[in-house]
Design an enzyme around this catalytic site. Structure first.
Site, PDB file in Angstrom:
ATOM      1  N   GLU A 176      31.637 -44.698 -10.970  1.00 33.75           N
ATOM      2  CA  GLU A 176      31.762 -44.967 -12.454  1.00 33.75           C
ATOM      3  C   GLU A 176      31.066 -45.947 -13.207  1.00 33.75           C
ATOM      4  O   GLU A 176      31.582 -47.041 -13.305  1.00 33.75           O
ATOM      5  CB  GLU A 176      33.321 -44.937 -12.577  1.00 33.75           C
ATOM      6  CG  GLU A 176      34.034 -43.944 -12.332  1.00 33.75           C
ATOM      7  CD  GLU A 176      35.553 -44.054 -12.753  1.00 33.75           C
ATOM      8  OE1 GLU A 176      36.162 -44.925 -13.147  1.00 33.75           O
ATOM      9  OE2 GLU A 176      36.470 -42.885 -12.605  1.00 33.75           O
ATOM     10  N   GLU A 356      37.740 -37.375  -8.304  1.00 37.91           N
ATOM     11  CA  GLU A 356      39.175 -38.020  -8.525  1.00 37.91           C
ATOM     12  C   GLU A 356      39.940 -37.038  -9.591  1.00 37.91           C
ATOM     13  O   GLU A 356      39.082 -36.715 -10.740  1.00 37.91           O
ATOM     14  CB  GLU A 356      38.917 -39.459  -8.913  1.00 37.91           C
ATOM     15  CG  GLU A 356      38.742 -40.454  -7.934  1.00 37.91           C
ATOM     16  CD  GLU A 356      38.557 -41.794  -8.782  1.00 37.91           C
ATOM     17  OE1 GLU A 356      39.216 -42.083  -9.611  1.00 37.91           O
ATOM     18  OE2 GLU A 356      37.606 -42.657  -8.196  1.00 37.91           O
TER      19      GLU A 356
HETATM   20  C1  FCB Z   1      39.401 -44.383 -11.823  1.00 44.83           C
HETATM   21  C2  FCB Z   1      38.763 -45.113 -10.759  1.00 44.83           C
HETATM   22  C3  FCB Z   1      39.841 -45.547  -9.430  1.00 44.83           C
HETATM   23  C4  FCB Z   1      41.305 -45.400 -10.177  1.00 44.83           C
HETATM   24  C5  FCB Z   1      41.672 -44.299 -11.341  1.00 44.83           C
HETATM   25  C6  FCB Z   1      43.017 -44.201 -11.897  1.00 44.83           C
HETATM   26  O1  FCB Z   1      38.426 -44.830 -12.927  1.00 44.83           O
HETATM   27  O2  FCB Z   1      37.716 -44.727 -10.235  1.00 44.83           O
HETATM   28  O3  FCB Z   1      39.761 -46.539  -8.858  1.00 44.83           O
HETATM   29  O4  FCB Z   1      41.542 -46.652 -10.594  1.00 44.83           O
HETATM   30  O5  FCB Z   1      40.422 -44.511 -12.257  1.00 44.83           O
END
Ligand code: FCB
Length: 445
Positions: A176, A356
C-alpha cells in the site's frame, strides 16, 4: 442472528480452482513485538508511537502479539486453520538496523526459523519487504523523500531474495504505497507524520521507483520467484450526481488508483492527475517511468470497503444504510467483484491476488468463545465476491484473510480487532474465534 443467504450457505471451496491459494496475512510491526531484541534497530513506527497523540490508546508495537517469541505457536495456529499460504512482512530494521551497512544475523535467524517452520508445515511463504516500517536511521536521512532510499531498498531486497527468494512463493516490494505517501506524509496520521502534499507525491514516486528498481535487480540476479506489489484499492463513487462530485470522484480515483496502476502497468502518470497536482507534481524522468513499469507476476489487492467522494463538508459521513464495521467502513462485497473486473479489463494484469480482506468488530471473549458471526459473514460474502470475479474470467488466484490474529492496528492501537484469532493482550493467549473455525471448516472442503 444474521440471516444466511442461499449463496452464503452453499459457499464451497470446491467451486474454486484446486490450485487456488488460501491464506492469512499479518505484518511485522503489527505482530512481532521484540522491538529491541537481538539487535533490531528502531523503525519509523517505533518513533511515531512515542509522539504524544499519535496512537488512539497511546500504545505501540513494542510487544504487540509477541510473535517474535511465540512464532512457533502461531505457525501451529496457521497450520491448524488449514490454509495453504501465509503472507507476512520482514522488519527491515530487524535484519539491517540502520537500513544500510551491516546485516543483523540474529534478525535474519528469526525469519530463517519462520521460513523453516512454514516449510515443515507445508505452508507457502508470501513475503512483503516493506509493510511501512522503514528503518528510522533512513528516515533521519530523508526517508522515502530522499531518492537514495531507493538504492538502499534495492540492496535490502537483493539480500532477502538471496536468502529466502527460492524458498518463498512470492515476494512483494511494498504494501500500500498510497498509505505511506498520503497518511504518512500528507495527512500526518501515520508514521513518519508529515503534512505536505508535495512531499507525499514525491514519496509515492520514490516508492514506485524503488519497486521497479528492486524487481529489475532481483530478476537480473536470476530470481525466478513471483514478484509483485500490493495496492489498497476501492471503487470510488460520487456522493451525488452533481458535476462537482462526479469530477471529485474521478480525481480521487486518479490519486488513489490510476496514479499507481498507470505507472506500474503503462509506465506513465495520468495526465489529469498531473494537471490537478500542478506545482505539487513530483520530479521524475522518462527513465524512471520505464523502470517502474517492470512486468508484474501478480498485483496484490487489499480490499475492505468502497468510498464516496464529495466536494461538500469532508466530515459529513456518506451513509448508504449498509452495515458498517468497527472502523466505520461500509460492508460492500460487490465492490470487490467490481474492482477485480476493472483491474482485469483496464490493466490486463497477468494475475490478481486478494492479499488482504477482513473486518474489525467489537469482539467479546466469553468463556473461551468469541462468537464473531459478523466477521464470518463478512468473509463469506467477500469470498463469494471473489468467486463472482473468477466466473467473469478474471485471473484471480489467491485470497488472504486479514488477519491471522488481533494485532496493533496502527493509529487505532489495540482497540480495533481484525483477527480470526483473538489475542488477550494481558496474557498473550490466542483463542480462535468462530470465524477461524468457519474458515477451517470451509478449507477442509
Ligand atoms: C491495511 C493494512 C494492514 C491493516 C489493514 C486493516 O491497510 O495493510 O496492515 O492495518 O489495513
Amino acid at each position: 442472528m444474521l440471516m444466511q443467504t442461499k449463496e452464503q450457505s452453499s459457499l464451497s471451496k470446491s467451486d474454486f480452482p484446486t490450485d487456488f491459494i488460501w491464506g492469512v496475512a499479518t505484518s511485522s510491526y503489527q505482530i512481532e513485538g521484540g522491538h529491541d531484541a537481538d539487535g533490531r534497530g528502531p523503525s519509523i513506527w517505533d518513533t511515531f508511537c512515542k509522539q504524544p497523540g499519535t496512537i488512539a490508546d497511546s500504545s505501540s508495537g513494542e510487544v504487540a502479539c509477541d510473535h517474535y517469541r511465540l512464532w512457533e505457536e502461531d505457525l501451529d495456529l496457521i497450520a491448524r486453520l488449514g490454509v495453504s499460504a501465509y503472507r507476512f512482512s520482514i522488519s527491515w530494521s530487524r535484519v539491517q538496523p540502520l537500513g544500510q551497512g551491516p546485516w543483523n544475523e540474529a534478525g535474519f535467524a528469526f525469519y530463517e526459523r519462520l521460513m523453516q517452520g512454514l516449510a515443515s508445515r507445508g505452508i507457502q511463504a508470501h513475503i512483503t519487504l516493506n509493510h511501512w516500517d522503514l528503518p528510522q536511521a533512513l528516515q533521519d536521512h530523508g526517508g522515502w523523500l530522499h531518492r537514495n532510499t531507493c538504492n538502499h531498498f534495492v540492496r535490502y531486497a537483493l539480500e532477502v531474495a538471496r536468502r529466502f527468494g527460492d524458498r518463498c512463493a512470492s515476494l512483494c516490494t511494498h504494501n500500500e504505497p498510497w498509505v505511506i505517501a498520503v497518511l504518512g506524509h500528507e495527512l500526518g496520521i501515520f508514521a513518519p507524520g508529515f503534512k505536505s502534499r508535495a512531499m507525499s507525491i514525491q514519496v509515492a514516486h520514490h516508492l514506485l521507483l524503488s519497486h521497479g528498481m528492486a524487481v529489475r535487480a532481483m530478476r537480473d540476479a536470476g530470481l525466478r520467484t513471483e514478484l509483485g506489489i500490493v495496492l489498497n484499492l476501492s471503487p470510488i463513487y460520487p456522493a451525488s450526481d452533481s458535476p462537482a462530485d462526479v469530477a471529485k470522484a474521478k480525481i480521487d480515483d486518479g490519486l488513489n488508483a490510476r496514479w499507481y496502476l498507470d505507472a506500474l502497468v503503462q509506465g506513465k502518470y495520468p495526465q489529469d492527475v498531473l494537471d490537478h497536482l500542478g506545482t505539487d507534481a513530483p520530479a521524475f524522468t522518462a527513465e524512471d517511468m520505464r523502470t517502474i513499469a517492470q512486468p508484474l507476476d501478480y498485483l496484490g489487492v487489499n480490499y475492505y470497503t468502497r468510498n464516496f467522494s464529495s466536494t461538500g463538508n469532508p466530515w459529513d459521513v456518506h451513509s448508504t444504510g449498509n452495515e458498517v464495521t468497527d472502523m466505520g467502513w461500509e460492508v460492500y462485497p460487490e465492490g470487490l467483484t467490481e474492482l477485480l473486473c476493472r483491474l482485469h479489463q483496464d490493466y490486463g494484469v497477468r494475475r490478481l491476488r486478494v492479499t488482504e480482506n477482513g473486518a474489525a468488530f467489537k469482539d467479546v471473549l466469553d468463556q473461551g468463545v468469541v462468537d464473531d458471526e459478523r466477521r464470518e459473514s463478512y468473509l463469506k460474502r467477500h469470498i463469494l465476491a471473489t468467486q463472482q470475479a473468477l466466473k467473469q474470467g478474471v485471473p484471480v488466484d489467491a485470497y488472504f484473510a486479514w488477519s491471522l490474529m488481533d494485532n496493533f492496528e496502527w493509529a487505532s492501537g489495540y482497540a480495533k480487532r481484525f483477527g480470526l484469532v483473538h489475542v488477550d493482550y494481558a496474557t498473550l493467549a490466542r483463542t480462535p474465534k468462530r470465524s477461524a473455525l468457519w474458515y477451517q471448516h470451509f478449507l477442509k472442503g
